[in-house]
Design a protein around this motif. Structure first.
Motif, PDB file in Angstrom:
ATOM      1  N   CYS A 270      -6.962  -1.867   0.818  1.00 17.45           N
ATOM      2  CA  CYS A 270      -5.979  -2.122   1.868  1.00 17.45           C
ATOM      3  C   CYS A 270      -6.703  -2.428   3.174  1.00 17.45           C
ATOM      4  CB  CYS A 270      -5.062  -0.916   2.035  1.00 17.45           C
ATOM      5  SG  CYS A 270      -3.854  -1.161   3.356  1.00 17.45           S
TER       6      CYS A 270
ATOM      7  N   CYS B 275       0.852  -1.185   0.000  1.00 19.50           N
ATOM      8  CA  CYS B 275       0.000   0.000   0.000  1.00 19.50           C
ATOM      9  C   CYS B 275       0.890   1.238   0.000  1.00 19.50           C
ATOM     10  CB  CYS B 275      -0.873  -0.019   1.247  1.00 19.50           C
ATOM     11  SG  CYS B 275      -1.915   1.434   1.372  1.00 19.50           S
TER      12      CYS B 275
ATOM     13  N   HIS C 254       0.315   3.984   1.309  1.00 24.38           N
ATOM     14  CA  HIS C 254       0.197   4.759   2.548  1.00 24.38           C
ATOM     15  C   HIS C 254       1.279   4.364   3.558  1.00 24.38           C
ATOM     16  CE1 HIS C 254      -2.161   5.592   6.477  1.00 24.38           C
ATOM     17  NE2 HIS C 254      -1.437   6.648   6.149  1.00 24.38           N
ATOM     18  N   ARG C 255       1.213   3.154   4.082  1.00 25.17           N
ATOM     19  CA  ARG C 255       2.196   2.746   5.096  1.00 25.17           C
ATOM     20  C   ARG C 255       2.804   1.382   4.782  1.00 25.17           C
ATOM     21  NH1 ARG C 255       2.413   7.360   6.063  1.00 25.17           N
ATOM     22  NH2 ARG C 255       1.893   8.440   8.008  1.00 25.17           N
TER      23      ARG C 255
ATOM     24  N   TYR D  87      -5.773  -1.935   6.138  1.00 32.81           N
ATOM     25  CA  TYR D  87      -5.418  -1.130   7.313  1.00 32.81           C
ATOM     26  C   TYR D  87      -6.301   0.134   7.417  1.00 32.81           C
ATOM     27  CZ  TYR D  87      -2.140   0.421  10.984  1.00 32.81           C
ATOM     28  OH  TYR D  87      -1.575   0.798  12.175  1.00 32.81           O
ATOM     29  N   HIS D  88      -6.188   1.033   6.399  1.00 31.48           N
ATOM     30  CA  HIS D  88      -7.008   2.254   6.472  1.00 31.48           C
ATOM     31  C   HIS D  88      -7.944   2.392   5.280  1.00 31.48           C
ATOM     32  CE1 HIS D  88      -3.020   3.045   8.401  1.00 31.48           C
ATOM     33  NE2 HIS D  88      -3.823   3.280   9.433  1.00 31.48           N
ATOM     34  N   GLY D  89      -8.074   1.306   4.508  1.00 30.73           N
ATOM     35  CA  GLY D  89      -9.126   1.259   3.489  1.00 30.73           C
ATOM     36  C   GLY D  89      -8.859   1.956   2.170  1.00 30.73           C
ATOM     37  N   ILE D  90      -7.621   2.329   1.863  1.00 33.65           N
ATOM     38  CA  ILE D  90      -7.333   2.918   0.550  1.00 33.65           C
ATOM     39  C   ILE D  90      -7.628   1.869  -0.525  1.00 33.65           C
ATOM     40  CG2 ILE D  90      -5.491   3.792  -0.955  1.00 33.65           C
ATOM     41  CD1 ILE D  90      -4.293   5.254   1.255  1.00 33.65           C
TER      42      ILE D  90
ATOM     43  N   VAL E 235       1.651  -1.524   3.973  1.00 33.94           N
ATOM     44  CA  VAL E 235       1.033  -2.792   4.402  1.00 33.94           C
ATOM     45  C   VAL E 235       0.826  -3.655   3.148  1.00 33.94           C
ATOM     46  CG1 VAL E 235      -1.187  -3.724   5.234  1.00 33.94           C
ATOM     47  CG2 VAL E 235       0.001  -1.944   6.532  1.00 33.94           C
TER      48      VAL E 235
END
Ligand code: FES
Ligand SMILES: [Fe+2]
Length: 339
Positions: free
Chosen positions: A66, A47, A49-50, A68-71, A52
């Motif tokens: 994703c 991802c 973002h971070r 983790y935060h749904g992207i 994952v």
């Protein structure tokens, strides 16, 4: 020493479905999944973002979300939504790989996408031919893929590593090795030899002519064509196709997709199982030797002196070819970077 501008087998057709499949290819984490129309997508498994693993997320129609935060990313790696905001930064997109399905394999192109032409796909049409029967399996080997190339390009090891074939006369015969463009071929021709047990059921006992032609084509295709011809004008000719398709995972590990296909007794499921199971045993025996070799090379240091012997001709030619192509790719990258 990875060659990037080639198609590599990434998975068997049935391994890729609506559950994300994570696989490392040439050092890159990749996520595979099947879209609703049945075609396959291959995305960077990270991802933006971070970092994952997206393979731990979930599919929403043809998109991957994703965990983790749904992207959300589409099948081209385009970041299509970020929860809690309307704008999407350009760095939010991830890499998508050219991917094609053919002959029972999912093929990936890890290199420069401009070169990813279908015409460059390797030929495994015998695996999908109605005139052949057989099976393909996959195994992971904890060693540099070059050690598998060395192993297969020199079949003399059969006499020592593979008990089932230890008495095979072919192993003792020195092959003719030649390099032609981007193919190294090692051929063994045997005239009027006793028919090996495997073929007796079909062609009977007695003497046969047997030819083994082993071809190495980069990046990691080892294809062995065996022809058995019975004595006499009307005697049938049997063809057997063995192959190993090597796909580097890391510098110290690779996937091998291997199989055996034949053009005789093709409705005989028992024969398919027998030959397939025997091939799995054979590859497992090679795996044990190669992994031991890799551990020793790592432990002792790569500059330890080793000797070359007569049987190394095929492996050395294959390594020379890979080295030449590798230098070519490095130069192309340097030129592209300078432009
Ligand atoms: S790590 Fe993927 S959305 Fe945050
Ligand atoms: Fe072997």
């Amino acid at each position: 020493m990875f060659l990037r501008n080639f198609w590599y087998a990434a998975a068997l057709r049935d391994e890729v479905g609506r559950q994300p499949l994570a696989r490392t290819i040439l050092g890159e984490p990749v996520l595979f999944y099947r879209k609703l129309d049945g075609s396959v997508a291959a995305l960077e498994d990270r991802c933006s973002h971070r970092r994952v693993s997206l393979s731990k997320g979930r599919l929403v129609e043809d998109k991957v979300q994703c965990g983790y935060h749904g992207i959300m990313f589409d099948a081209n790696g385009v970041c299509v939504s970020i929860p809690g905001q309307d704008t999407i930064p350009p760095q939010g997109h991830i890499k998508a790989f050219p991917v094609v399905e053919r002959d029972g394999f999912v093929w990936i192109w890890p290199g420069d996408r401009a070169g990813a032409e279908r015409g460059k796909l390797p030929d495994y049409s015998l695996c999908a031919s109605p005139n052949y029967a057989g099976r393909t399996d996959r195994m992971r080997i904890d060693a540099d893929y070059l050690l598998s190339i060395d192993n297969i390009m020199d079949l003399s090891h059969i006499a020592y590593v593979h008990q089932a074939y230890a008495n095979d006369v072919a192993a003792a015969i020195r092959p003719t090795v030649k390099t032609d463009g981007a193919t190294v071929t090692a051929t063994r021709a045997m005239k009027d030899i006793e028919n090996p047990p495997l073929y007796r059921r079909v062609i009977g006992t007695g003497h046969v002519d047997r030819v083994q032609e082993l071809r190495f084509t980069p990046a990691g295709h080892l294809q062995l064509y065996v022809t058995i011809r019975g004595a006499g004008v009307d005697a049938p000719t049997l063809n057997v196709f063995y192959f190993s398709q090597l796909t580097p995972e890391t510098a110290r590990s690779h996937h091998t997709f291997f199989g055996v296909y034949r053009d005789f007794d093709i409705d005989n499921a028992e024969m398919t199982k027998l030959m397939g199971d025997q091939t799995v045993i054979t590859v497992s025996e090679d795996k044990a030797v190669i992994e031991d070799q890799q551990r020793n090379w790592d432990q002792d240091g790569a500059d330890r002196r080793m000797i070359d012997i007569a049987v190394d001709r095929g492996p050395l030619e294959a390594r020379r070819l890979i080295r030449r192509l590798y230098e070519g790719e490095r130069q192309d990258t340097a030129v592209a970077a300078a432009e």
